[in-house]
Motif scaffolding. Structure first.
Motif, PDB file in Angstrom:
ATOM      1  N   LEU A  48      -2.919 -47.296   7.593  1.00  0.00           N
ATOM      2  CA  LEU A  48      -2.623 -48.481   8.650  1.00  0.00           C
ATOM      3  C   LEU A  48      -1.059 -48.650   8.531  1.00  0.00           C
ATOM      4  CD1 LEU A  48      -3.923 -50.418  10.597  1.00  0.00           C
ATOM      5  CD2 LEU A  48      -3.769 -52.276   8.596  1.00  0.00           C
ATOM      6  N   LEU A  49      -0.473 -48.217   9.736  1.00  0.00           N
ATOM      7  CA  LEU A  49       1.046 -48.213   9.914  1.00  0.00           C
ATOM      8  C   LEU A  49       1.282 -49.452  10.972  1.00  0.00           C
ATOM      9  CD1 LEU A  49       1.781 -44.627   9.903  1.00  0.00           C
ATOM     10  CD2 LEU A  49       1.513 -45.935   7.995  1.00  0.00           C
ATOM     11  N   LEU A 180      -8.684 -51.524  -0.240  1.00  0.00           N
ATOM     12  CA  LEU A 180      -7.530 -51.934   0.627  1.00  0.00           C
ATOM     13  C   LEU A 180      -6.357 -51.899  -0.425  1.00  0.00           C
ATOM     14  CD1 LEU A 180      -9.281 -54.751   2.745  1.00  0.00           C
ATOM     15  CD2 LEU A 180      -9.610 -52.323   2.861  1.00  0.00           C
ATOM     16  N   LEU A 181      -5.552 -51.058  -0.051  1.00  0.00           N
ATOM     17  CA  LEU A 181      -4.225 -50.965  -0.814  1.00  0.00           C
ATOM     18  C   LEU A 181      -2.852 -51.419  -0.138  1.00  0.00           C
ATOM     19  CD1 LEU A 181      -4.800 -47.334  -2.773  1.00  0.00           C
ATOM     20  CD2 LEU A 181      -5.472 -49.770  -3.287  1.00  0.00           C
ATOM     21  N   ASP A 182      -2.292 -52.119  -0.657  1.00  0.00           N
ATOM     22  CA  ASP A 182      -1.290 -52.868   0.362  1.00  0.00           C
ATOM     23  C   ASP A 182       0.095 -52.554  -0.414  1.00  0.00           C
ATOM     24  OD1 ASP A 182       0.294 -54.426   1.892  1.00  0.00           O
ATOM     25  OD2 ASP A 182       0.348 -56.276   0.612  1.00  0.00           O
ATOM     26  N   VAL A 214      -1.962 -49.875   3.487  1.00  0.00           N
ATOM     27  CA  VAL A 214      -0.901 -50.103   4.448  1.00  0.00           C
ATOM     28  C   VAL A 214       0.198 -49.402   3.725  1.00  0.00           C
ATOM     29  CG1 VAL A 214       0.283 -52.142   4.974  1.00  0.00           C
ATOM     30  CG2 VAL A 214      -2.068 -52.285   4.882  1.00  0.00           C
ATOM     31  N   ALA A 215       0.937 -48.912   4.655  1.00  0.00           N
ATOM     32  CA  ALA A 215       2.116 -48.094   4.261  1.00  0.00           C
ATOM     33  C   ALA A 215       3.100 -48.021   5.165  1.00  0.00           C
ATOM     34  CB  ALA A 215       1.656 -46.459   3.844  1.00  0.00           C
ATOM     35  N   HIS A 216       4.522 -47.577   4.667  1.00  0.00           N
ATOM     36  CA  HIS A 216       5.646 -47.430   5.595  1.00  0.00           C
ATOM     37  C   HIS A 216       6.154 -46.042   5.280  1.00  0.00           C
ATOM     38  CE1 HIS A 216       5.805 -51.950   5.707  1.00  0.00           C
ATOM     39  NE2 HIS A 216       6.240 -51.406   7.015  1.00  0.00           N
ATOM     40  N   ASN A 217       5.939 -45.397   4.179  1.00  0.00           N
ATOM     41  CA  ASN A 217       6.397 -44.124   3.691  1.00  0.00           C
ATOM     42  C   ASN A 217       5.523 -42.951   4.451  1.00  0.00           C
ATOM     43  OD1 ASN A 217       6.937 -41.626   2.598  1.00  0.00           O
ATOM     44  ND2 ASN A 217       7.833 -42.847   1.003  1.00  0.00           N
ATOM     45  N   TYR A 218       5.996 -42.486   5.417  1.00  0.00           N
ATOM     46  CA  TYR A 218       5.160 -41.383   6.342  1.00  0.00           C
ATOM     47  C   TYR A 218       5.011 -40.278   5.512  1.00  0.00           C
ATOM     48  CZ  TYR A 218       6.273 -44.125  10.577  1.00  0.00           C
ATOM     49  OH  TYR A 218       6.129 -45.142  11.709  1.00  0.00           O
ATOM     50  N   ALA A 219       6.044 -39.716   4.687  1.00  0.00           N
ATOM     51  CA  ALA A 219       5.827 -38.525   3.702  1.00  0.00           C
ATOM     52  C   ALA A 219       4.443 -38.725   2.792  1.00  0.00           C
ATOM     53  CB  ALA A 219       7.069 -38.331   3.009  1.00  0.00           C
TER      54      ALA A 219
END
Length: 268
Positions: A48-49, A180-182, A214-219
């Motif tokens: 979930l970006l 669910l991992l934030d 929930v993540a920001h690191n696309y790699a």
């Protein structure tokens, strides 16, 4: 997701363990979510970006039972469900691990594993059954591949990756079906992040746990996730298998969103 996992279907002939239809959330005049439709399949890891304020936290709070949607419906295994509270969501098999981990630094690994679910023994005067908790904690951590020096060591003495792994292991130990991992690797180095991503992969490979990250690191997303959802201004605007997209495509979408947001300011 493996072929065997994709064929494991929930009652009603669907492999969707969780689904949301037309979810919205309003806070007075502010609309945080608008007509959100999403699905989470059995044994799937879903990313979930979205930018800050896109609605990720609001959606997560609805899925944990902390908030109720203003409109829309949740389904588990194809059946309508209303998550009345965080406790009710846990009873339904939904567990959440936040960035702060919710572990107690001064307690041992095994006491954190059984936090608020301590085992006791004895008759009228119950006492903590430390022996059983130690044994079960050690067995569970070993079974899912989490390495710690000892279940007796204080959480504060572990690395960030080990602390996160214990928090995830505790959630799985409660028989969670949906995790669910934030931002599970926030503020971690490469090695520690790899440990957590490997743990998520192992959980996925069991086919017993479905995960939303929930993540920001696309790699990292492309390393561990099966599918990507992108939230923009309270709507899911992008839903695609990771194998059918790329880091560049996602980056271009986000850059375009940023440029569009800058236009009014530039014009002013």
């Amino acid at each position: 997701m493996s072929e065997s996992q994709s064929q494991a279907q929930a009652p009603g002939g669907t492999d969707e363990v969780l689904r949301g239809e037309h979810l919205s959330k309003r806070f007075g005049a502010v609309t945080a979510l608008q007509d959100v439709n999403f699905r989470l399949r059995r044994g799937e890891v879903l990313a979930l970006l979205g930018d800050n304020g896109a609605g990720k936290s609001t959606l997560m709070k609805i899925l944990t039972g902390y908030q109720q949607p203003s409109t829309g419906q949740l389904f588990m295994d194809g059946k309508p469900v209303k998550l009345e509270s965080v406790g009710h969501a846990r009873e339904c098999g939904i567990e959440t691990v936040y960035q702060d981990l919710a572990v107690v630094s001064g307690l041992s690994v095994f006491r954190n594993m059984f936090l608020r679910r301590e085992l006791t023994r004895g008759g009228f005067l119950r006492i903590l059954d430390d022996r059983t908790m130690r044994r079960q904690a050690a067995e569970h951590l070993k079974n899912i591949g989490v390495n710690v020096p000892s279940v007796d060591v204080e959480i504060a003495k572990l690395s960030g990756g080990q602390r996160q792994a214990v928090a995830v292991a505790r959630a799985v130990y409660t028989k969670a079906r949906i995790l669910l991992l934030d931002e599970p690797t926030a503020a971690m180095g490469v090695r520690e992040s790899a440990q957590i991503l490997d743990l998520i992969k192992r959980l996925r490979d069991t086919g017993e746990v479905s995960v939303i990250i929930v993540a920001h690191n696309y790699a990292q997303v492309f390393d561990v996730c099966d599918r990507v959802n992108l939230l923009q201004n309270g709507r899911i605007t992008f839903d695609r298998e990771t194998r059918d997209t790329s880091i560049q495509e996602l980056t271009d979408i986000v850059v375009n969103e940023y440029r569009q947001a800058r236009q009014p300011a530039a014009a002013a």
